[in-house]
Design an enzyme around this catalytic site. Structure first.
Site, PDB file in Angstrom:
ATOM      1  N   ALA A 176     -36.698 -21.476 -48.074  1.00 35.05           N
ATOM      2  CA  ALA A 176     -36.392 -22.083 -49.558  1.00 35.05           C
ATOM      3  C   ALA A 176     -35.705 -23.467 -49.268  1.00 35.05           C
ATOM      4  CB  ALA A 176     -35.299 -20.690 -50.241  1.00 35.05           C
ATOM      5  N   HIS A 207     -29.429 -15.768 -57.593  1.00 39.28           N
ATOM      6  CA  HIS A 207     -29.471 -16.492 -58.710  1.00 39.28           C
ATOM      7  C   HIS A 207     -28.459 -15.655 -59.653  1.00 39.28           C
ATOM      8  CE1 HIS A 207     -33.152 -19.125 -58.112  1.00 39.28           C
ATOM      9  NE2 HIS A 207     -33.405 -18.095 -57.219  1.00 39.28           N
ATOM     10  N   ASN A 232     -25.506 -20.111 -51.843  1.00 38.43           N
ATOM     11  CA  ASN A 232     -24.014 -19.397 -52.172  1.00 38.43           C
ATOM     12  C   ASN A 232     -23.321 -19.106 -50.840  1.00 38.43           C
ATOM     13  OD1 ASN A 232     -25.028 -18.872 -54.980  1.00 38.43           O
ATOM     14  ND2 ASN A 232     -25.940 -17.234 -54.473  1.00 38.43           N
ATOM     15  N   HIS A 243     -27.652 -18.270 -42.919  1.00 34.71           N
ATOM     16  CA  HIS A 243     -29.006 -18.913 -43.123  1.00 34.71           C
ATOM     17  C   HIS A 243     -28.963 -20.133 -43.979  1.00 34.71           C
ATOM     18  CE1 HIS A 243     -28.058 -16.703 -46.801  1.00 34.71           C
ATOM     19  NE2 HIS A 243     -29.159 -16.550 -47.088  1.00 34.71           N
ATOM     20  N   GLN A 294     -18.229 -10.626 -48.959  1.00 39.42           N
ATOM     21  CA  GLN A 294     -18.551 -11.908 -48.122  1.00 39.42           C
ATOM     22  C   GLN A 294     -17.296 -12.861 -48.158  1.00 39.42           C
ATOM     23  OE1 GLN A 294     -22.184 -13.400 -46.459  1.00 39.42           O
ATOM     24  NE2 GLN A 294     -21.938 -15.243 -47.893  1.00 39.42           N
ATOM     25  N   ASP A 318     -31.037 -19.923 -66.055  1.00 30.13           N
ATOM     26  CA  ASP A 318     -31.440 -20.214 -64.758  1.00 30.13           C
ATOM     27  C   ASP A 318     -32.525 -21.395 -64.647  1.00 30.13           C
ATOM     28  OD1 ASP A 318     -33.071 -19.609 -62.001  1.00 30.13           O
ATOM     29  OD2 ASP A 318     -30.881 -19.003 -61.572  1.00 30.13           O
ATOM     30  N   ALA A 344     -21.525  -6.496 -48.229  1.00 29.07           N
ATOM     31  CA  ALA A 344     -20.534  -6.837 -47.486  1.00 29.07           C
ATOM     32  C   ALA A 344     -19.674  -7.874 -48.410  1.00 29.07           C
ATOM     33  CB  ALA A 344     -20.809  -7.742 -46.368  1.00 29.07           C
TER      34      ALA A 344
END
Length: 435
Positions: free
Chosen positions: A343, A24, A324, A320, A305, A90, A303
Site C-alpha cells: 500500500a 480508514h 495511522n 509496517h 496501541q 473517505d 491492542a
C-alpha cells in the site's frame, strides 16, 4: 424552498460517508469527533457500516460496490427534515462527489493517509497507466522528484488493469477527488509542509487543511480490559524507553517463517518487548511466552496501541508503516523501526526514515524473512540510550511538533478553525432543495 425569490438557508449539517475498513474508519471517526466539538458545525450524520472485512478482501475492489449507496443516501438526504449541507467522504469513495453534486452541496475529501501519499496517488492516477514493472517510477512534479522501485509504488496503483470495468471505476473514483470542494489530510504542517503546499497548487482551490494527528481528539477512550490492566501494570515496572512494541496493524498476518524470525529476534535481543499478534495466536513461536516471561508480553486481539505507545516505558515501535500507526508512533515520540509491506507504507517509511531521520529501517517487504541476529541487534540498539542519539532527538522533536500542532494556536488547530469557517460560509450559500 425560497421566499419572495430569496433562497432560505440551512444550518450546517455534515453527512460523513466512511470506507468500511479499520484503517480508514478510525481516523474519519476521530475527525468527526473533532469536527463535532466545533460550535459552527453542530450536526453530523454517518451511515452505519461494519469495519470488519472478510480476509483477503481487496479494498479497491470493495470500493467498486459501494457506489450503490449513492441512490439510498440521496433518497435519505432528500427526505430528511434537515438535509445535509456538506458531504465529507473517505478518499476511496470518489463517487461521493456525484452525491454532493446531486445535493448541490460542497464535498470534502478526507484523506486518512499522508500528504506525500496523496500527492503520489494523484500524480500516478493522472499519468500513464499501467506502469512498467521493469523501470523505477519517478514522481517528477513532487517536491524533491522522489523515485521509487516499481514494487514500492502503492499497491492499489500497481494492481490497476487497463480496460477492466471495475478497475476503470476505481481510477475514476480517485480522479473525482480532484473535483472536491476541499480536502482534509490527517497530517500536520511540520511533518509534511512541502507536500501540503504542493497539494494546494495541484488541486487549485487552496482548500487543503492538515488537521492531524486526529488520534489526539480523545474519542477512542474506553474502559480497560483486565488483560490491558495487567499489561500496563507490567509496563509500569519497566525502565523508561526500555520496551520495543511490535505490531503490523489489524489487517496483516505474518507468514510462519516471518513470525518465527520476529519471535527469535525479540528473544535473542534481550530487550523488553510487547508483541501485538492480533486474533491469530498461531503466529507465535512455540514456547516464546514461557521463555521470555520476565521481559516480554503478548497482546491477543485488539491492542490499545495509542496508549501503549505513549507509555513512558516504550521506546521503539516495530511497524509496517501504515499511516495511522506511523502518526501514532510519531506523536508518541518513539523511534520507529520501519518494516513497510505494501500500500502506501513504502512512501510513509521514506518520509520518516529519509526525510525526517526519526526512524530506522528494520526490514522491507511482505515476503521478507530477515536474518534474526541482525533484527535482534536492531531491537537491542533501539532501546539502548547510548545508541541512535540523533534519531531519538529527531523523533522527540517531531513529537513535540505534533503536540504543538493540535494545541490552540498550532498549525492543525488553526487549519481546523479555518476549515470550519469556510464550510460555514459555503453552507450559507447552499439553498434548500425542493423535494
Amino acid at each position: 424552498m425560497s421566499t419572495n425569490g430569496v433562497p432560505s438557508r440551512r444550518r450546517p449539517h455534515a453527512l460523513l460517508v466512511p470506507f468500511p475498513a479499520q484503517g480508514h474508519l478510525l481516523p474519519l471517526l476521530d475527525f468527526a469527533h473533532r469536527l463535532s466539538t466545533c460550535h459552527s458545525l453542530p450536526d453530523s450524520s454517518a451511515p452505519d457500516h461494519s469495519s470488519h472485512l472478510p480476509p483477503g478482501t481487496h479494498h479497491a475492489l470493495l470500493a467498486v460496490h459501494l457506489p450503490r449507496l449513492r441512490e439510498p443516501l440521496l433518497s435519505w438526504a432528500r427526505s430528511h427534515p434537515d438535509p445535509p449541507t456538506i458531504v465529507i467522504s473517505d478518499f476511496f469513495l470518489g463517487w461521493a462527489q456525484h452525491l454532493a453534486d446531486d445535493l448541490r452541496v460542497p464535498r470534502v475529501a478526507f484523506y486518512g493517509v499522508g500528504a506525500f501519499t496523496v500527492a503520489a496517488l494523484d500524480h500516478l492516477w493522472k499519468g500513464t497507466l499501467p506502469l512498467d514493472p521493469s523501470n523505477s517510477v519517478v514522481l517528477g512534479p513532487l517536491p524533491g522528484s522522489p523515485a521509487f522501485p516499481y514494487v514500492h509504488v502503492p499497491s492499489v496503483v500497481r494492481s490497476y488493469v487497463a480496460g477492466n470495468p471495475d478497475w476503470e471505476l476505481v481510477r475514476e473514483g480517485f480522479l473525482l477527488n480532484s473535483r472536491a470542494w476541499g480536502a482534509v489530510v490527517n497530517s500536520f504542517d511540520e511533518m509534511e509542509g512541502e507536500f501540503l503546499e504542493y497539494l494546494n497548487r495541484c488541486f487549485g482551490h487552496g482548500r487543503v487543511w492538515a488537521i492531524g494527528p486526529v488520534a489526539d481528539s480523545g474519542c477512542r477512550g474506553e474502559e480497560r480490559s483486565s488483560e490491558a490492566e495487567q499489561l500496563f501494570s507490567w509496563l509500569s515496572t519497566c525502565p523508561p524507553r526500555s520496551v520495543v512494541y511490535a505490531c503490523f496493524g489489524s489487517m496483516y498476518k505474518p507468514p510462519p517463517a516471518q513470525a518465527a524470525v520476529l519471535g527469535a529476534a525479540l528473544e535473542a535481543s534481550g530487550a523488553r518487548f510487547v508483541w501485538a499478534v492480533g486474533a491469530d495466536v498461531a503466529v507465535l513461536p512455540e514456547g516464546l511466552e514461557e521463555r521470555t516471561a520476565e521481559r516480554g508480553r503478548v497482546v491477543r486481539g485488539w491492542a490499545p496501541q495509542v496508549e501503549i505507545l505513549r507509555h513512558a516505558a516504550v521506546g521503539a515501535f516495530l511497524t509496517h508503516c501504515g499511516w495511522n500507526s506511523t502518526l501514532e508512533g510519531v506523536a508518541a515520540g518513539v523511534v520507529l523501526l520501519a518494516w513497510p509491506m505494501k500500500a502506501d507504507q513504502f512512501i510513509d517509511a521514506r518520509l520518516v526514515v529519509d526525510l525526517h531521520g526519526a526512524a530506522v529501517r528494520a526490514a522491507e517487504g511482505a515476503d521478507a524473512v530477515p536474518d534474526p541476529a541482525t533484527l535482534a541487534r536492531v531491537f537491542a540498539d533501539a532501546v539502548d540510550c547510548t545508541k541512535w542519539e540523533d534519531v531519538r532527538a529527531k523523533a522527540s522533536a517531531l513529537a513535540a511538533a505534533a503536540a504543538a500542532g493540535v494545541e490552540e494556536g498550532g498549525s492543525s488547530f488553526v487549519a481546523l478553525e479555518s476549515m470550519v469557517k469556510e464550510l460555514e460560509t459555503a453552507c450559507l450559500n447552499v439553498e434548500s432543495v425542493d423535494r
